[in-house]
Design an enzyme around this catalytic site. Structure first.
Site, mmCIF file in Angstrom:
data_model
loop_
_atom_site.group_PDB
_atom_site.id
_atom_site.type_symbol
_atom_site.label_atom_id
_atom_site.label_comp_id
_atom_site.label_asym_id
_atom_site.label_seq_id
_atom_site.Cartn_x
_atom_site.Cartn_y
_atom_site.Cartn_z
ATOM 1 N N HIS A 354 0.826 -1.215 0.000
ATOM 2 C CA HIS A 354 0.000 0.000 0.000
ATOM 3 C C HIS A 354 0.857 1.261 0.000
ATOM 4 C CE1 HIS A 354 -3.671 -2.257 0.300
ATOM 5 N NE2 HIS A 354 -3.283 -2.855 1.405
ATOM 6 N N ASP A 407 0.617 -6.064 4.539
ATOM 7 C CA ASP A 407 -0.611 -6.811 4.248
ATOM 8 C C ASP A 407 -0.984 -6.723 2.765
ATOM 9 O OD1 ASP A 407 -0.971 -4.024 4.717
ATOM 10 O OD2 ASP A 407 -3.135 -4.326 4.632
ATOM 11 N N GLU A 408 -1.878 -7.592 2.373
ATOM 12 C CA GLU A 408 -2.523 -7.564 1.059
ATOM 13 C C GLU A 408 -1.544 -7.312 -0.096
ATOM 14 O OE1 GLU A 408 -6.986 -6.115 2.143
ATOM 15 O OE2 GLU A 408 -5.538 -4.514 1.936
ATOM 16 N N VAL A 409 -0.528 -8.141 -0.148
ATOM 17 C CA VAL A 409 0.451 -7.950 -1.222
ATOM 18 C C VAL A 409 0.088 -8.862 -2.403
ATOM 19 C CG1 VAL A 409 2.897 -8.083 -1.846
ATOM 20 C CG2 VAL A 409 2.226 -7.259 0.419
#
Ligand SMILES: O=C(O)CCC(=O)C(=O)O
Ligand SMILES: [Fe+2]
Length: 613
Positions: A354, A407-409
């Protein structure tokens, strides 16, 4: 300050020849039928109370009401009592010494300390019981010197007592029963640090409404803390009290009481997502301040990045904006309320998944202009930029933990952008390996700047054996993660989204309260590794117009779990307290939503009080 008070203080100064600065704030006393003030000295015998402004040299008592009979201020052991003759207009009590009738508009001045600086014991005085009428008086105690607290002293506290993870927040609080017929009750708070005292003074979910005791004034007795803390205590002490409009009295519930307490967890956080919608600094400040009301200790500023509306700006402009935001945060974190309220501020730079907005200034850190996240793992320049940002941020975030996201890679960009693909190939790495490589490199940068890294749980779920052993795993996806993390020796923060995501508007307060950070963890040594939990206020659906009523009151249910163990039948035991707390928040100007109002932010159904909606 109120103009009337200023004028009264000026007149007292003119009359007594003591400078205004020597006076303590005026204290108002109210005596109902039969109430009295036991004989006492106004001077202090201990060193502690005289450190700011010296001893109480003189006392001015101003009478605010006519009392038909009784209520005289009496000096039982002064020699002049012999010279005073008294008819039947005086009470029997008044005949026991030299007495002064409370006549509205009169003021009485007496000295507690002799000119040679010794205590004058003939200044012993009290108030006789009121026989007919009601007595109101106002006391001004006058010190030997300027009573202002030197602010420098506030800073001279040892490191171990400063706000940091694990600071001693224990306290004992005792509220005594007032002596029979005396208007005085006594409240004593003892704590090893200012923060312990603050926690002791704040709302306690377990404060059951049993007996009700009415007292009008408080004598903050034996003090371990110095006067600066006392002032804070005095301010916050009011929060234990409620004003009853029928009897027009301040009430303390459940007295006498004695509490010895400390929070269950050293990390009790509230996350604010400032990256999705603009939150004005005043709103951030209000949130920080209101956090202390529920004994939170940590404000987590999610993903420190520029706001979306500026994403197309040129770098120079962006840089300016970023620094403006930094300046705002400096202001927020240095704002006295953050420190005085005992709130640490932790920031986050969420990489590599992000970090897109950082590339507005340095497009080279995107894999390509059309594929921007995760940030380009193949360039050393990407890590130079992260290092630069972290160096800047280190200067303004003194707290020992720093959040690196992780997170959320979604690695599609890496696998599809030719030069990154080639780099992966040359280094014999899969995209998953590169994710690990990126996170570990960012951790090294943070550690080199003397920060302890915090990472969202995906990092732990993907490569637990490789994470730096100091890593604090931040749970969010679901249950059981902290149990796994602590079993591997990592510290953990509990934020299970099923319970502690405040943007999940359909999660009612009791579900928030039911969540237990230590679930599934059996051994004490592993339990200790759960440093606490955090409620998360994600920003997709909230901005300045409704963020506070989305946070409150449900965040307080989580905070309750931070300081208390699970209880059965919470509807009976906790719900009334919880409603009470929401009223308290409203009274302090915090727009907290009705407790049982589903979807939190919907308007109340009933016209009722803040308590029942
Ligand atoms: O109300 C009075 O007459 C006496 C008050 C007093 O002694 C005090 O406030 O210290
Ligand atoms: Fe007094």
């Amino acid at each position: 300050m109120d103009e009337i008070i200023t004028n009264i203080e000026a007149r007292v100064a003119t009359w007594t020849f003591f400078p205004i600065e020597n006076g303590e704030p005026i204290q108002i006393l109210r005596y109902e039928h039969a109430q009295k003030y036991e004989p006492h000295f106004d001077f202090f015998r201990d060193k502690h109370n005289i450190q700011f402004g010296g001893n109480r040299v003189a006392t001015v008592v101003m009478y605010l009401s006519h009392v038909r009979k009784g209520g005289e201020t009496i000096f039982p052991i002064t020699n002049s009592s012999l010279s005073q003759t008294k008819d039947d207009s005086w009470s029997e009590c008044a005949k026991m010494g030299y007495a002064v009738k409370p006549i509205k508009g009169d003021a009485l001045l007496f000295f507690n300390i002799r000119p040679n600086a010794t205590a004058d014991t003939s200044s012993l005085h009290g108030s006789c019981p009121v026989i007919d009428g009601e007595k109101w008086s106002a006391t001004k105690w006058i010190r030997a010197r300027n009573f202002d607290i030197p602010h420098k002293k506030l800073r001279q506290i040892p490191e171990s007592k400063m706000l940091q993870l694990g600071v001693d927040e224990s306290y004992t609080l005792k509220v005594s029963k007032p002596k029979r017929k005396s208007i005085l009750g006594e409240a004593i708070i003892e704590a090893n640090t200012v923060y312990g005292a603050l926690r002791g003074l704040e709302w306690h979910l377990d404060g059951k409404l049993r007996k009700v005791l009415v007292i009008d004034t408080f004598n903050l007795g034996k003090r371990k803390l110095n006067y600066c803390c006392l002032l804070m205590m005095h301010q916050t002490f009011s929060q234990l009290c409620s004003f009853d409009y029928t009897t027009k009295t301040v009430q303390i519930h459940k007295a006498p009481w004695s509490i010895k307490d400390k929070p269950r967890f050293s990390y009790r956080g509230l996350m604010i997502d400032t990256s999705r919608h603009y939150l004005p600094i005043d709103v951030i400040k209000q949130i920080i301040e209101s956090m202390s009301y529920a004994k939170f200790i940590l404000f987590f500023l999610h993903n420190f990045r520029c706001e979306r509306e500026f994403i197309n700006a040129q770098w120079n402009k962006l840089k300016y904006i970023i620094y403006q935001i930094l300046a705002k945060i400096i202001f927020a974190s240095n704002f006295p309320s953050a420190d005085n309220a005992g709130i640490n501020v932790m920031a986050e730079v969420d990489v590599p998944g992000h970090g897109e907005s950082w590339g507005v200034g340095y497009p080279e850190i995107w894999p390509s202009p059309s594929c921007r996240e995760p940030l380009d793992v193949s360039k050393t320049f990407t890590f130079d930029i992260i290092s630069g940002i972290l160096s800047d941020m280190r200067k303004i975030f003194p707290f020992e933990l720093f959040h690196l996201g992780g997170d959320e890679v979604n690695t599609t960009c890496w696998r599809e952008t030719p030069h990154v693909k080639e780099w992966l190939h040359n280094n014999n790495m899969t995209a998953k390996d590169a994710y690990q490589y990126f996170v570990l490199k960012a951790q090294d940068i943070a550690i080199s700047k003397n920060w302890t890294p915090v990472n969202w749980e995906e990092t732990f779920n993907t490569f637990p054996a490789k994470l730096h052993p100091q890593t604090i795993v931040h749970n969010w996806l679901g249950g059981g993660v902290c149990a796994k993390a602590v079993a591997k020796g990592f510290r953990c923060i509990f934020s299970n989204q099923a319970f502690w995501y405040l943007d999940h508007l359909d999660v009612p307060w009791d579900m928030v309260y039911t969540a237990e950070p230590l679930d599934g963890i059996d051994t004490d040594s592993e339990k200790e590794l759960v440093i606490g939990g955090e409620v998360c206020m994600w920003g997709e659906t909230a901005d300045a117009s409704d963020v506070q009523q989305t946070i409150w009151p449900r965040a307080a249910a989580a905070a309750g779990k931070h300081v208390l163990l699970m209880r059965k039948s919470i509807t009976l035991t906790i719900l009334p307290r919880f409603k009470h707390f929401r009223c308290l928040l409203n009274r302090r100007g915090v727009p907290a939503a009705p407790v049982t109002n589903f979807y939190a932010r919907r308007a109340p159904d009933e016209p009722g009080s803040c308590y029942d909606q």
